[in-house]
Design a protein around this motif. Structure first.
Motif, mmCIF file in Angstrom:
data_model
loop_
_atom_site.group_PDB
_atom_site.id
_atom_site.type_symbol
_atom_site.label_atom_id
_atom_site.label_comp_id
_atom_site.label_asym_id
_atom_site.label_seq_id
_atom_site.Cartn_x
_atom_site.Cartn_y
_atom_site.Cartn_z
ATOM 1 N N TRP A 27 0.857 -1.182 0.000
ATOM 2 C CA TRP A 27 0.000 0.000 0.000
ATOM 3 C C TRP A 27 0.893 1.232 0.000
ATOM 4 O O TRP A 27 1.698 1.421 0.904
ATOM 5 N N SER A 30 0.879 6.195 2.364
ATOM 6 C CA SER A 30 0.337 6.333 3.711
ATOM 7 C C SER A 30 1.476 6.464 4.707
ATOM 8 O O SER A 30 2.635 6.195 4.393
ATOM 9 N N ARG A 138 -6.650 -1.779 4.753
ATOM 10 C CA ARG A 138 -5.737 -1.677 3.619
ATOM 11 C C ARG A 138 -5.215 -3.051 3.202
ATOM 12 O O ARG A 138 -5.142 -3.355 2.000
ATOM 13 N N ALA A 210 -9.348 -1.237 -3.234
ATOM 14 C CA ALA A 210 -8.368 -0.319 -2.636
ATOM 15 C C ALA A 210 -8.651 1.113 -3.064
ATOM 16 O O ALA A 210 -8.549 2.053 -2.270
ATOM 17 N N GLU A 211 -9.033 1.268 -4.326
ATOM 18 C CA GLU A 211 -9.363 2.601 -4.814
ATOM 19 C C GLU A 211 -10.626 3.123 -4.135
ATOM 20 O O GLU A 211 -10.730 4.311 -3.827
ATOM 21 N N ARG A 214 -9.605 4.391 -0.788
ATOM 22 C CA ARG A 214 -8.942 5.692 -0.900
ATOM 23 C C ARG A 214 -9.936 6.824 -1.151
ATOM 24 O O ARG A 214 -9.602 7.993 -0.990
#
Length: 222
Positions: A27, A30, A138, A210-211, A214
């Motif tokens: 990831w 972050s 995540r 994951a998108e 975000r």
């Protein structure tokens, strides 16, 4: 996010040597460096320490063997050997979670069904020292996206005890919809326990979960 499986012969999804497994996922962007990679024998000490330090916190949610069931591995080495054999057969994919280079927990893809179904279940646990930092959402997002894009799966399920508020928060953050309730579904902490069932399909996250996490992808499913 980056997916960096090793090079290998392309063949049936899930066979060791296929680009889908083993794989290391990261990831990016972050404060914490979150990496998801295959569980390995060298994790033995860190794994045992994490399990021992978090015994009281994890035991209520740990799978157990019902009377008459197959025995579980009694050592970490035996556990890794069994999981590796299952990964080679395309039935299970055991991922470790590293945070800033430290072992932090696991995400395991299990009960893989191929053929016309192409689905699997995902389970996870985390060292309490890393909880509350968004690590698990995540890590689970990385693994689910990998299941869809590299392992060729179509549907991922998550079963969670109604009392497990921390695990429920993970699927809530990821926007994974609840699909049902299963009484006495899994043997957990010494007894058959009810579970809430959640599931997501590849079509629900065309840009990746994951998108979605975000905030730049499609909206969570209703």
């Amino acid at each position: 996010m980056s997916t960096r499986p090793p090079r290998g012969r392309r063949g049936r999804h899930g066979v060791l040597g296929d680009p889908g497994w083993p794989a290391t996922l990261r990831w990016e962007g972050s404060a914490d460096d979150v990496v998801v990679r295959p569980l390995r024998p060298s994790d033995a000490r860190a794994w045992r320490e994490a399990r021992q330090d978090n015994l009281a916190w994890l035991t209520p949610w740990d799978a157990t063997v019902p009377p008459g069931g197959d025995s579980r591995p009694t050592t970490f080495g035996a556990l890794v050997r069994r999981l590796r054999a299952q990964a080679k057969a395309g039935r299970t994919y055991p991922f470790a979670i590293d945070v800033d280079g430290r072992f932090a927990g696991q995400v395991t893809v299990n009960n893989v069904v191929r053929g016309s179904a192409q689905f699997a279940s995902v389970g996870y646990w985390i060292d309490r020292r890393f909880a509350g930092r968004g690590v698990m959402p995540r890590a689970v997002a990385l693994v689910i996206d990998h299941c869809f894009t590299e392992l060729g799966l179509h549907r991922i399920e998550v079963a969670i005890r109604p009392e497990n508020s921390n695990s429920l928060r993970v699927v809530e953050k990821l926007g994974i919809r609840e699909i049902g309730y299963a009484p006495r579904f899994l043997h957990i902490d010494g007894a058959w326990r009810d579970h809430r069932l959640f599931a997501i399909t590849k079509e629900e996250v065309p840009f990746g979960i994951a998108e979605r996490l975000r905030g730049g992808g499609d909206a969570p499913a209703p």
